[in-house]
Write a protein that holds these residues in place. Structure first.
Motif, PDB file in Angstrom:
ATOM      1  N   ALA A   1       0.798  -1.136  -0.055  1.00 42.41           N
ATOM      2  CA  ALA A   1       0.001  -0.026   0.078  1.00 42.41           C
ATOM      3  C   ALA A   1       0.999   1.153  -0.051  1.00 42.41           C
ATOM      4  O   ALA A   1       0.424   2.136  -0.677  1.00 42.41           O
ATOM      5  CB  ALA A   1      -1.004  -0.008   1.393  1.00 42.41           C
TER       6      ALA A   1
ATOM      7  N   LEU B   1       2.429   1.907  -3.330  1.00 46.30           N
ATOM      8  CA  LEU B   1       1.296   2.368  -4.665  1.00 46.30           C
ATOM      9  C   LEU B   1       1.595   3.588  -5.355  1.00 46.30           C
ATOM     10  O   LEU B   1       1.388   3.502  -6.608  1.00 46.30           O
ATOM     11  CB  LEU B   1      -0.058   2.470  -3.931  1.00 46.30           C
TER      12      LEU B   1
ATOM     13  N   PHE C   1      -0.849   3.735  10.126  1.00 48.79           N
ATOM     14  CA  PHE C   1      -1.574   2.587   9.927  1.00 48.79           C
ATOM     15  C   PHE C   1      -0.629   1.248  10.285  1.00 48.79           C
ATOM     16  O   PHE C   1      -1.256   0.169  10.503  1.00 48.79           O
ATOM     17  CB  PHE C   1      -2.598   2.414   8.721  1.00 48.79           C
TER      18      PHE C   1
ATOM     19  N   ARG D   1      -5.828  11.253  -5.265  1.00 40.92           N
ATOM     20  CA  ARG D   1      -5.545  10.109  -4.701  1.00 40.92           C
ATOM     21  C   ARG D   1      -5.711  10.414  -3.133  1.00 40.92           C
ATOM     22  O   ARG D   1      -5.002  11.358  -2.704  1.00 40.92           O
ATOM     23  CB  ARG D   1      -3.938   9.979  -4.750  1.00 40.92           C
TER      24      ARG D   1
ATOM     25  N   GLY E   1      -6.356   8.087  -0.702  1.00 38.10           N
ATOM     26  CA  GLY E   1      -6.075   6.973   0.314  1.00 38.10           C
ATOM     27  C   GLY E   1      -5.135   7.545   1.684  1.00 38.10           C
ATOM     28  O   GLY E   1      -5.583   7.233   2.690  1.00 38.10           O
ATOM     29  N   PRO E   2      -3.834   8.011   1.204  1.00 36.98           N
ATOM     30  CA  PRO E   2      -3.018   8.446   2.232  1.00 36.98           C
ATOM     31  C   PRO E   2      -3.546   9.573   2.872  1.00 36.98           C
ATOM     32  O   PRO E   2      -3.327   9.675   4.056  1.00 36.98           O
ATOM     33  CB  PRO E   2      -1.955   8.894   1.338  1.00 36.98           C
TER      34      PRO E   2
ATOM     35  N   THR F   1      -6.084   8.080   5.721  1.00 34.39           N
ATOM     36  CA  THR F   1      -5.088   7.517   6.897  1.00 34.39           C
ATOM     37  C   THR F   1      -4.436   8.548   7.763  1.00 34.39           C
ATOM     38  O   THR F   1      -4.384   8.428   8.887  1.00 34.39           O
ATOM     39  CB  THR F   1      -4.160   6.515   6.438  1.00 34.39           C
TER      40      THR F   1
ATOM     41  N   VAL G   1      -4.652  -0.243   6.262  1.00 39.40           N
ATOM     42  CA  VAL G   1      -4.080  -0.570   5.454  1.00 39.40           C
ATOM     43  C   VAL G   1      -4.823  -0.406   3.910  1.00 39.40           C
ATOM     44  O   VAL G   1      -4.523   0.204   2.990  1.00 39.40           O
ATOM     45  CB  VAL G   1      -3.365  -1.946   5.424  1.00 39.40           C
ATOM     46  N   LYS G   2      -6.158  -0.959   3.992  1.00 42.24           N
ATOM     47  CA  LYS G   2      -6.920  -1.036   3.121  1.00 42.24           C
ATOM     48  C   LYS G   2      -7.460   0.313   2.666  1.00 42.24           C
ATOM     49  O   LYS G   2      -7.592   0.587   1.481  1.00 42.24           O
ATOM     50  CB  LYS G   2      -8.289  -1.879   3.714  1.00 42.24           C
ATOM     51  N   VAL G   3      -7.750   1.233   3.350  1.00 42.25           N
ATOM     52  CA  VAL G   3      -8.079   2.475   3.011  1.00 42.25           C
ATOM     53  C   VAL G   3      -7.057   3.288   2.445  1.00 42.25           C
ATOM     54  O   VAL G   3      -7.088   3.846   1.367  1.00 42.25           O
ATOM     55  CB  VAL G   3      -8.538   3.396   4.535  1.00 42.25           C
ATOM     56  N   GLN G   4      -5.620   3.114   2.622  1.00 44.69           N
ATOM     57  CA  GLN G   4      -4.554   3.648   2.323  1.00 44.69           C
ATOM     58  C   GLN G   4      -4.521   3.385   0.980  1.00 44.69           C
ATOM     59  O   GLN G   4      -4.227   4.162   0.108  1.00 44.69           O
ATOM     60  CB  GLN G   4      -3.215   3.347   2.879  1.00 44.69           C
ATOM     61  N   ALA G   5      -5.036   2.016   0.589  1.00 46.32           N
ATOM     62  CA  ALA G   5      -5.112   1.566  -0.821  1.00 46.32           C
ATOM     63  C   ALA G   5      -6.176   1.912  -1.609  1.00 46.32           C
ATOM     64  O   ALA G   5      -6.353   1.645  -2.764  1.00 46.32           O
ATOM     65  CB  ALA G   5      -4.772   0.184  -0.932  1.00 46.32           C
ATOM     66  N   ALA G   6      -7.289   2.536  -0.977  1.00 47.13           N
ATOM     67  CA  ALA G   6      -8.575   2.642  -1.294  1.00 47.13           C
ATOM     68  C   ALA G   6      -8.718   3.166  -2.891  1.00 47.13           C
ATOM     69  O   ALA G   6      -9.606   2.268  -3.351  1.00 47.13           O
ATOM     70  CB  ALA G   6      -9.242   3.627  -0.250  1.00 47.13           C
TER      71      ALA G   6
END
Lengths: 189, 189
Positions: A9, A12, A32, A151, A153-154, A157, B98-103
């Motif tokens: 992740a 990415l 995370f 983007r 996602g980051p 988190t 972790v999943k949200v980071q990659a969301a």
DNA sequence: TCTGACTAGTCACATTCTTGAGTAGGGAGA
DNA sequence: TCTCCCTACTCAAGAATGTGACTAGTCAGA
């Protein structure tokens, strides 16, 4: 088994060396997941063997050479699979909380000191994260960024990390104050 | 090395069997440490060997016998020593984050679902903790209890747990909403 | 010029945590 | 009566994490 997914992740968005990744795991990714450099190097090696990331050597003149890693299609597929699988519940594990639990059965002076140190650290981390958020969203305001940003996602988190750090700071300060006041009150008796 | 201290801190108030302790580690103690029953039994055995706790057998008629443990003076001294030593920083480790980071690089449907489940779980845990807090402080209101209560350690850690769970619930709901809206917006394009 | 910090890693060992299974009696509900 | 859940624990094996030490060149500041 989730360190590998945290690494995937984190990779990415960009290529990173193990060293850079270790730094990321100290700031943004720490929101995370937490890992030491040694673990990351080991995990990158494994991931490369399994074809989930690919590395390329970058020769540098004035510094040691480094290897930059990026996620492969297989890696992305693995993340996809992971995202669909059920999650384990998260949990806190914190030395300081253990000490607070014992607080009125053992000496409080050292604990109060540590609470205040921790509060300061949490405040510093909050500012760092707030700055990171501003940087991530650029000119846009938060709502707009979350609606239409490329983007997020980051960013999401980091929001969690920021809330956590602020909460933590507030709690530390409050508890330190409570324990201090009790100490005074008891001394007066 | 802090599981032992978490166990000692949890045993400060009362005698517990391994089994009861395991339950406590699922509710109140989970606010500062998490452990599976097997670890607890193993740790209790070690602690007893080292003289930090003592166990006594309780024979029961209709149920299996059990061993109740309490902290010894040496155990209290060990906690004292631990409280004075520097703490390791706490950290979050959470699959879901972790999943949200990659969301926005992997499918979001499963993640949204998990966020909502998690929010519900966090809400349930919040209520449980709020009830526990009410029980711990009895008739007194919070401020008064914190000033003059006998034993506030567990209360203070529960406060942290409650703040964490509420924060977590809010975050999960917000992120789920954000991801949902983005899905809709993108479908319209 | 010496010191310490930064980049960029590697190796080996130790501890801790998780997974999975097994034992065994009692009581509750279908 | 059969099944499942609750109490109360134990054992073994394996995966994940953490600790500590080591290499080696570069650069900035005292």
């Amino acid at each position: 088994m989730a360190l590998r997914h945290a690494v995937l992740a984190a990779l990415l968005d960009d290529e990173y060396s193990g060293y850079q990744l270790a730094k990321a795991f100290d700031i943004g990714v720490a929101n995370f997941w937490h890992a030491l450099p040694q673990q990351l190097y080991a995990e990158l090696t494994k991931l490369e063997k399994e074809g989930l990331v690919t590395g390329r050597e970058v020769v540098q003149e004035t510094r040691p050479n480094k290897r930059l890693f990026r996620v492969t299609d297989a890696g992305r597929a693995e993340l996809e699979r992971f995202a669909a699988a059920p999650s384990k519940p998260s949990f806190i594990r914190d030395d300081l909380l253990v000490k607070v639990q014992a607080a009125d059965r053992v000496g409080t002076a050292a604990v109060i000191e540590q609470l205040e140190e921790r509060a300061a650290a949490a405040a510093a981390k909050s500012e760092l994260l707030a700055a990171l958020l501003r940087q991530l969203r650029g000119d846009a305001d938060e709502e707009e960024f979350l609606r239409s940003g490329e983007r997020i996602g980051p960013y999401l988190t980091c929001l969690r990390g920021l809330a956590f750090e602020r909460e933590h700071r507030d709690w530390c300060l409050r508890i330190a104050a409570v324990l201090k006041e009790r100490r005074t009150t008891r001394a007066e008796r």
